[in-house]
Structures are given as C-alpha cells and as structure tokens.
Design an enzyme around this catalytic site. Structure first.
Site, mmCIF file in Angstrom:
data_model
loop_
_atom_site.group_PDB
_atom_site.id
_atom_site.type_symbol
_atom_site.label_atom_id
_atom_site.label_comp_id
_atom_site.label_asym_id
_atom_site.label_seq_id
_atom_site.Cartn_x
_atom_site.Cartn_y
_atom_site.Cartn_z
ATOM 1 N N ARG A 226 -11.320 -0.088 5.476
ATOM 2 C CA ARG A 226 -10.088 -0.794 5.137
ATOM 3 C C ARG A 226 -8.964 0.221 4.985
ATOM 4 N NH1 ARG A 226 -11.622 -4.215 -0.014
ATOM 5 N NH2 ARG A 226 -9.450 -4.881 0.075
ATOM 6 N N HIS A 227 -7.754 -0.285 4.902
ATOM 7 C CA HIS A 227 -6.600 0.564 4.566
ATOM 8 C C HIS A 227 -6.843 1.152 3.179
ATOM 9 C CE1 HIS A 227 -5.686 -2.660 1.772
ATOM 10 N NE2 HIS A 227 -6.010 -3.474 2.775
ATOM 11 N N ASN A 233 -2.764 -4.637 -3.925
ATOM 12 C CA ASN A 233 -4.152 -4.575 -4.399
ATOM 13 C C ASN A 233 -4.152 -4.309 -5.902
ATOM 14 O OD1 ASN A 233 -5.387 -2.798 -1.489
ATOM 15 N ND2 ASN A 233 -5.632 -4.969 -1.981
ATOM 16 N N ARG A 276 0.064 -1.110 5.614
ATOM 17 C CA ARG A 276 -0.948 -0.343 4.880
ATOM 18 C C ARG A 276 -2.012 0.300 5.767
ATOM 19 N NH1 ARG A 276 -1.041 -5.784 3.956
ATOM 20 N NH2 ARG A 276 -3.001 -6.955 3.644
ATOM 21 N N GLU A 296 -4.683 -8.965 8.539
ATOM 22 C CA GLU A 296 -5.492 -9.660 7.545
ATOM 23 C C GLU A 296 -5.353 -11.178 7.685
ATOM 24 O OE1 GLU A 296 -7.987 -9.774 6.178
ATOM 25 O OE2 GLU A 296 -8.050 -9.268 4.064
ATOM 26 N N HIS A 361 -8.758 -4.686 7.300
ATOM 27 C CA HIS A 361 -8.577 -5.373 6.022
ATOM 28 C C HIS A 361 -9.879 -6.025 5.587
ATOM 29 C CE1 HIS A 361 -4.143 -5.098 6.624
ATOM 30 N NE2 HIS A 361 -4.473 -5.188 7.885
#
Lengths: 439, 482
Positions: A226-227, A233, A276, A296, A361
């Site tokens: 993932r980023h 987040n 991101r 995402e 994502h």
C-alpha cells in the site's frame, strides 16, 4: 444482472501427454475464472485414480495392455463426468475443467457425446511440447512431490515417470487442424511461443483464449504494497486523496531501501492516480506508471468519513455492508465486485509482465491478493493488508509463495473486522466494536 | 512536507518531490523547478511498448487486408494509440494515373514491377516519417506482401529504424467470401470506374491470378522467428506466433473478436429524465412523462424492425433501465455504460457550475476530451472504461444499446472514426435512435427520430474559453431548460 458470459455450461477439456502443464493451466485458469466471477472447478482424473488405487506401484499401471488398469481408468473418467454434470446442475457451476490426458480421439469422442447429450459446450486446450528440458523441469517441480512418488527417491521417480509418458505416446493423437476442424480448441506449442485457435464460440471462450495467450512461466516476483500512511489514515477517515503523513514518508524511504536491497532485475513500478501512492513511488527514484484502475474503492457519499460518522449518518448502509462486504456498493460509489471488474486489465498485464512492484490501496490490494492466493469472494474483503508491509509473491509449482516484509515503520491499523452483529437493528456500539483506533 | 528538491540532484538521494495536480486532467505530477519536462513518470496508456510497431498485412487480393487494416487502425486510434494505415494500392494509383487492366500486375511486366516496388518504398518512407518524426506509434502497411523476398525487405527496413514488426495474414479459399469482397469493395474502386460489373469482376479475378504463383504464405516452420497472426477463413481459425508485447497481444485479441456477419447496432439514449428537464447534469433520476412516451415508442419501433435475436444493453442507472423495461425484451445491465461521472458537479446546472467552479468550466471548454471533473471522470477515462463494451459489441450481432449522452458520443466516435477533438461535441439528441450498419470499409448511419419532444441537452463550445471570460460568455451556448 451481470454480463452473462455464456448461456450454457462449458466443459474445458485438457489434452496432452503427461508433464505438459495441463494441471498448471487447469488450476491457473480456474483461479482466474473464479476471480472474475465465473464459478469454475477443476476435475483432475489423477485424483480420482488415486482414490480408487490407494497405492501407486509403478508405471506399469499405465501400460496400454494393462486391461485391469484400463477398466479402472475408464470408470474413473466416467465418475468424473458424473461429478461434472452434478456440478453444473446442482451446484450452479458454469465452467468445469476436465484435467486429464485425453490423448485419444476415442476418449475425446466420448466426452463430446456426453456434452452434446447434456447440452454443454466443449472447448479443448491442448499443450504440445517437445523440449526435453521443459519436460524435465516440470517433472522436478510437480511430479516428484506427487503422492504417487512418496516412497521413491528422485532418480527412480524420474525414470518411472518418463516410462509413464512413453505409455501414452504410442496412442497419442493430437488435435488436428483438418480432422478436428469442427471442434473448438486452442493448441499451445512450446509454452506459448505459438498458438492454433479454432472456432471460438462465445465470449467466455474468447476470454479464456486471451488469458492463455498472456500467461507465461518465466520466473519472476510481484511485490504488493500500500501507499505509506496518509494524513486521512491517521484521522481514521476512508478514501479521499491526501498526501503522506510523516510516518508515511519514512515508509517511502524504507521501501526504496528495501527495493534496492532486493536487487530486482528490470523492475516495473505501478501506482494509482492518487497522491499517496505517487508520493510513495517518488521516493524510489525510478520511473513509474500511473494506473487509474488502481485507484482505491470509491466510497461515494461516505468518502472521507470516519466509521463513526458513517454509523451516525448511514446506519443502514453500514449494516448492509457488514452483511455482504463483497457485493455491497456504497451509494454513488463502488463495491469490491466492481473493483475486481475494474482491476481485470491490471491482472492481465501483471500476467504478461515479469518483475513488478504495485503500490496501491487497501481494498485494491485485497482484490489483487485474492487473485494470486485464490481467495473466495467471502474472504477477499477481510484479507489483512496492513500499512508499511510489502508482500512478495513468487509463483511456485501450482501456486504462489508469499513472503511478508514489515518495514518497521509504525503506522495506524486500518483493518476493520466483521462485527458479530450485522443486523440493521443493532446498536451503534455493536456496529463500531471492531473499528481500529485513530486520532 | 519536504521542500522541493533541486532538480539537478541525483535521483538516488532525492527527498520526496513536491507534487502538483495538473488542473485539466487532475493528474498528480512532480513539479519541475526548472521547467524541464519530467520523464520520470508515465501515464498508463494502452500501448505499453517501448518502440513503434509496424503491422504488415499479407495475402492475396480480396482477402480483407484493407478491411482489417482500416478497422484495426480505427480501433487503435480510439484507444489512444496513434495509428495510420499506408495502402500501397493508393500510392500506385497516384503514380499510374489510369488503371488499364490486370496486365499491370503480371509477374513478367518489368515496367509494372518497377513502379510497384517504387510505390512500396515510398510508402515505407512515409511510414518511417510517421513513426519517427510525427509521434506515430503504430503503422499499418497494407499491401499483398505475398513473397518472402518482399517481407525480408520490410524486416530489414524495420530493423534499421528500430521498429517491431507484426504480420497479419489473411488466408481464404472460400469462393463465396471472395466474390462478396469483390462486389462490396472492389467494384467501387477508382480502378474500375469505367468498367461494368462483369468486366470488373473478370479483370479482378485475373489480377488475383497474377499473385497466386509467387505467393509464399507465412509458414509455421520457416517463419517461426517472426511475430504474426494467420487468419484463416475469415476467423474460423487462427495461428498466432510469438506475440512480443502488450500492443500485439491487444491486436491479436481484437482481430480474434471481429467478424463480418451482417448485423446492425442501434444506439440511443434513455428517454428524457426529470433532471434533463431541469437542465441538471448526471444524477440518477427517473424518466419524465415524455421520456416514458419515448420508451413506449422505442418498444414499437424495435418491434417494427423485426430484428433477429436482438440483445438489449443498458447502464445501471434508473433512466436507461426504465427505458428498456418498456421495450419488453430481456436486457443486460452494464456498469461500464453508466454516464460520465461529473464528480463535484453532479446534478448541477451549467449556471451553477459557472458560479461555483468558473475555472473548471473554462478548462473543460479548453480541452473537453481530456478534462476530468474534480473527483469525476474525463471523456478519455470513459473511452477506457468502454473498451470492453466495444469488444463485446464486436463479438455480438444485433444489439440495442440504451445509454447516455457522453457514453453514446464515445461509442459513436468508435464506429464513425471521429477524433478526440470531435468526440465530445458529437450530436446525440434525446429520443433519437441511430442505426449503424457495417458497410464496405465503414459504417452506414441511419438516424431515426421517434417524434417525441424532448429538451435539448447539447452544449456547443463557446467562442470564449479563456478563464478570464465573463459568465455570459461562458453560458452563451447552454441549451434552454426550466
């Protein structure tokens, strides 16, 4: 109503001498079809035989003049066909892959009659290979570890298996351009350097051909990550298009170091169109490709909300999502099911490529992982894909080896398990029971 | 946030570069401090190949080479791969002003051979220019290329220039198919303007004969190191050898999905919707009273057309489904057919968009094809989303697609070979059905207006597209609404 792939069940019938990759193709194709939503199952004749003949002695079982064995093998084939019919009529299967040598015209004729009687379409996949190196590599990779050879040592097993192949060679009648011109089939030569495709009947056969023509067996690894942790987040908010938090930036640097340490040949790097993932890729200092398809999942009206806010503003939606997280579509947004559909071209290109790092994502990574690890639609939305962890997938035998690398950079947990109470009438506390902590 | 680094620093030591979002396409790119173009990133475009590709057709006359060349070129351009076809016959017609007879093609006609070779070289020269100097990515070299010698020449040319080569051979011995080809496209050729049908057919058959003796089809063994697809009997069978990369894989997939069985594709929008009447874009509203009337008329129209085995497709939006319901036959819902997502502008009127997002409104007018709504989509995105729809339309026969304005524009652009500039301004009014029937090398279009009134939803490009324009200038071309 989804796109109907075909209006009647399809039998895919493998053809080829032993150690030509039939089971490899059967399993891989089945995994792909199930992932894109076509209920598919493999029926491996070898397994039926192992159930009947508890202990395998040696290649003599496969000698064409072994009457006793022939009887058993024919009966196994008949049982497999019965199970296929059952799979179609009672279990809503759409595609059955009949994985056996099917090397004689007689055997194939019997299958065609069976299918015709029941109203099933038939598509043959033949694998033809004369390269002794490839054949030996196959044998080493998957035959030696077969239950048949538990009590053999490696050399003996190899010798026996080669004699087994010889038993089939005499009576092998390959699919023929002329004689079999009315059948639907693809003939794969030498692991994909050439293909002969005859009479593709419908959409699903067309997709199968396309898929088979894009897969390869060259060793490689796929890295999924993932980023880095994002600002949203940290706040426990879903979706949006924010940049990396300071921890996220640390991860990007750690990822760069990790990738350098892996010394990967010709690595391709893919990101989504969201800030991101791109910021994460930037730290690698190598060219990367942006894919909109890797964005995402679109949470529609719930974009940028916390779970608490979703519960407060859309309690019914929140419950529906917990009831069927795979099929649930956010209002004005997407479902995991939609995501899989959108990611199919990414998977196809991943099959064509060699070493790739995909920076994406949570929901997207779950979908990709489910494809590689053959996870069901029920498991998919709950696969654990934590931040700051790289998964290295390496194809091995009939499946995929997974290595997980946590790069030791702290990050929030974004995984929300399915709560016990998924009823619309549940209390807010019950709904929010499994929400991970955030600021 | 880290400071923007000096772009002369080694990339290995770089801090995270500052990202800015391109205002038109909403793509995040690293901001360059010195104005130099950044080659570090690339957008996911379809054609992932690192060098241009030369597609070379192979086959006797009347085997569908030009049909395939044009169709393939149309498809590749639609999915944003700059492609151009180079038809050697056309070069020959420019050189030899008047076509006398098949004798020109006799293998012992020295003069003829010389001219034909020159034309081939001239075409290759233009290919080189297109691929090297004009940003072309794929060139389709449409000629018979029936001898190994000619193909060798082309391979050497490609190697010298760094082009990949992919052969597309069409093999067909069915006399009916060949006769039909000749009638459909050869009789109307400039070569035969002064001939009657019988004379033209007779001459053309003799022309084919001239090639037959020297024809060396691509061979599984002898040509095993080449990349090619052999199409046998109009798609009954294919032999595919050594597909090298993504674009060749897509080309093979496309060629294996097209067919020439006569059929028609009907395109129309949903009936007029409640939001249409209010001049609002997007949303997911139901049909207005007039929209319902249209749906009924559509049902009657479809009945009257007596279409064999018609498939009906809709999007997953209420208004197309309501329309299909009135047609009274089974239909399939495709999410991919949903209208373009206008993001933050969903359900706004143009007046509201001008008021709240005047910059966005202007950017859209500047480049309507590539402009992406904030948190929404662009026409460019739409085309990518619709590609599987087009692929399935190619596989199918008679289909009625009930969709939306922007979606219909994209589909129409594919069938009628419209450019990215024209596409977003194609006229697709409500309550009008377009019947598309493949014909010769293109598509016949019949427009049927079902005589049920509806608002106009077509907004032309205004004259002033500058960000500094006045609201009235921006709203000049907005159609009337409540």
């Amino acid at each position: 109503d989804r796109l109907k792939f075909t209006n009647c069940p399809t039998m895919i019938v493998m053809v080829g001498l032993p150690a030509r990759g039939k089971t490899y193709i059967s399993k891989k194709l089945t995994r792909y079809l199930n992932w894109i939503g076509v209920p598919t199952q493999v029926f491996n004749l070898g397994q039926y035989r192992r159930e009947v003949v508890q202990t395998y002695k040696n290649y003599e079982f496969f000698r064409p003049d072994n009457e006793e064995a022939m009887k058993i093998r024919r009966s196994c084939a008949s049982n497999a066909l019965k199970d296929i019919a059952n799979y179609f009529t009672k279990e809503q299967g759409q595609v059955a892959v009949f994985d056996a040598t099917n090397t004689t015209r007689e055997r194939r004729g019997a299958i065609i009659s069976f299918a015709k009687e029941k109203g099933y379409k038939v598509f043959f996949i033949e694998s033809v290979c004369d390269d002794p190196e490839i054949i030996e590599a196959n044998i080493m990779q998957v035959k030696l570890s077969s239950p048949d050879y538990e009590n053999y040592d490696k050399e003996e097993a190899l010798v026996d298996f080669l004699k087994r192949i010889d038993c089939y060679k005499m009576s092998y009648v390959p699919l023929d351009e002329e004689k079999d011109r009315h059948l639907s089939f693809i003939k794969i030569f030498n692991v994909g350097s050439r293909y002969l495709v005859n009479r593709v009947q419908d959409h699903i056969q067309s997709r199968i051909v396309y898929y088979l023509m894009n897969i390869h067996v060259t060793p490689r690894s796929i890295y999924l990550s993932r980023h880095g942790e994002s600002e949203l987040n940290l706040l426990g908010r879903i979706g949006g298009d924010t940049g990396l938090s300071s921890q996220g930036q640390k991860y990007a640097k750690a990822l760069a170091e990790f990738i350098r340490g892996q010394s990967i040949k010709d690595l391709k790097v893919w990101t989504s169109h969201m800030k991101r993932t791109i910021q994460t890729a930037e730290a690698l200092g190598v060219p990367y490709e942006q894919w909109k398809a890797l964005n995402e999942i679109d949470a529609g009206v719930c974009e940028e909300m916390t779970y608490e806010e979703i519960q407060a503003t859309h309690p019914e939606e929140f419950a529906l999502r917990d009831q069927d997280k795979y099929r649930y579509r956010y209002p004005k947004g997407e479902s995991y099911e939609d995501l899989v559909h959108r990611l199919e071209p990414v998977i196809m290109e991943l099959e064509r490529q060699e070493n790739v790092l995909v920076i994406c994502h949570q929901a997207v990574m779950r979908c990709l992982l489910a494809y590689f690890l053959d996870k069901s639609a029920d498991d998919l939305p709950y696969l654990k894909c934590p931040l700051h962890t790289v998964l290295k997938l390496t194809p091995l035998a009939y499946g995929c080896k997974v290595e997980s690398f946590y790069l030791n950079i702290q990050a929030v947990n974004t995984h929300r398990d399915r709560p016990t109470n998924v009823n619309v009438a549940r209390k807010p506390e019950e709904a929010l029971q499994t929400v991970p902590e955030h600021l | 946030m880290n400071a923007t680094e000096d772009s002369t620093e080694q990339s290995g030591n770089s801090l995270t570069r500052e990202l800015t979002q391109n205002p038109l396409k909403k793509i995040w790119v690293p901001s360059s401090t010195n104005g130099l173009p950044d080659r570090h990133i690339s957008q996911r475009k379809v054609c992932m190949t690192n060098c241009p590709t030369l597609i070379v057709t192979v086959g006797l006359p009347a085997r569908g080479k030009t049909y395939i060349s044009k169709k393939l070129t149309r498809y590749l351009n639609w999915i944003d791969v700059p492609t151009k076809e180079f038809n050697v016959g056309q070069y020959r017609r420019e050189c030899v002003k008047i076509y006398k007879s098949f004798e020109f093609f006799r293998p012992d006609n020295e003069e003829g051979l010389k001219i034909r070779k020159q034309c081939a070289l001239a075409a290759l020269n233009d290919v080189r220019q297109f691929l090297t100097d004009e940003g072309g990515q794929v060139a389709v070299f449409d000629a018979t290329n029936t001898t190994r010698e000619r193909r060798e020449t082309i391979l050497r040319f490609a190697e010298q220039n760094g082009f990949k080569v992919f052969f597309v051979e069409s093999v067909c011995e069915d006399p009916d198919v060949i006769a039909e080809n000749i009638v459909q496209v050869k009789l109307g050729s400039p070569d035969y303007t002064h001939c009657n049908t019988e004379e033209a057919v007779a001459d053309f058959m003799k022309r084919i004969k001239c090639y037959e003796n020297s024809y060396q089809p691509l061979d599984e063994e002898l040509d095993r190191d080449l990349s090619f697809i052999k199409i046998i009997d109009v798609g009954r069978r294919y032999l595919v050898n050594r597909v090298q990369d993504h674009i060749q894989s897509r080309i093979v997939y496309y060629l294996m999905n097209i067919h020439i069985t006569p059929r028609s594709i009907y395109l129309c929008r949903h009936g007029e919707s409640d939001l249409n009447i209010k001049g609002r874009i997007g949303g997911d509203s139901g049909l207005s009273a007039r929209g319902k009337e249209f749906a009924k008329s559509l049902g009657q129209f479809i009945q009257s057309q007596n279409i064999h085995d018609l498939k009906v497709w809709t999007s997953q939006m209420k208004r197309t489904i309501q329309t299909a319901e009135a047609v009274g036959v089974p239909y399939e819902q495709w999410k991919a057919l949903n209208e373009i997502d206008a993001g933050v502008c969903e359900e706004l009127t143009y007046e509201e968009i001008q008021q709240r997002y005047p910059l966005e409104f202007a950017l859209r007018d500047q480049d309507k094809y590539r402009y992406r709504y904030p948190k929404g989509e662009s026409y460019e995105d739409l085309v990518q989303r619709l590609e599987p729809v087009i692929m399935e339309l190619e596989r199918q026969e008679n289909v009625l697609v009930i969709c939306h304005q922007a979606v219909m524009r994209c589909l129409l652009a594919y069938f009628l070979d419209k450019t990215a500039e024209e596409l977003p301004y194609l006229k697709c009014p409500l309550h009008t059905v377009l019947k598309l029937t493949p014909m010769a090398y293109g598509c016949k279009v019949e427009s049927v207006c079902l005589n049920v009134d509806a608002v106009n939803t077509h907004r032309d490009r205004p004259s002033n597209i500058d960000v500094s324009r006045l609201p009235e200038e921006a709203l000049l071309t907005v159609p009337d609404h409540h």
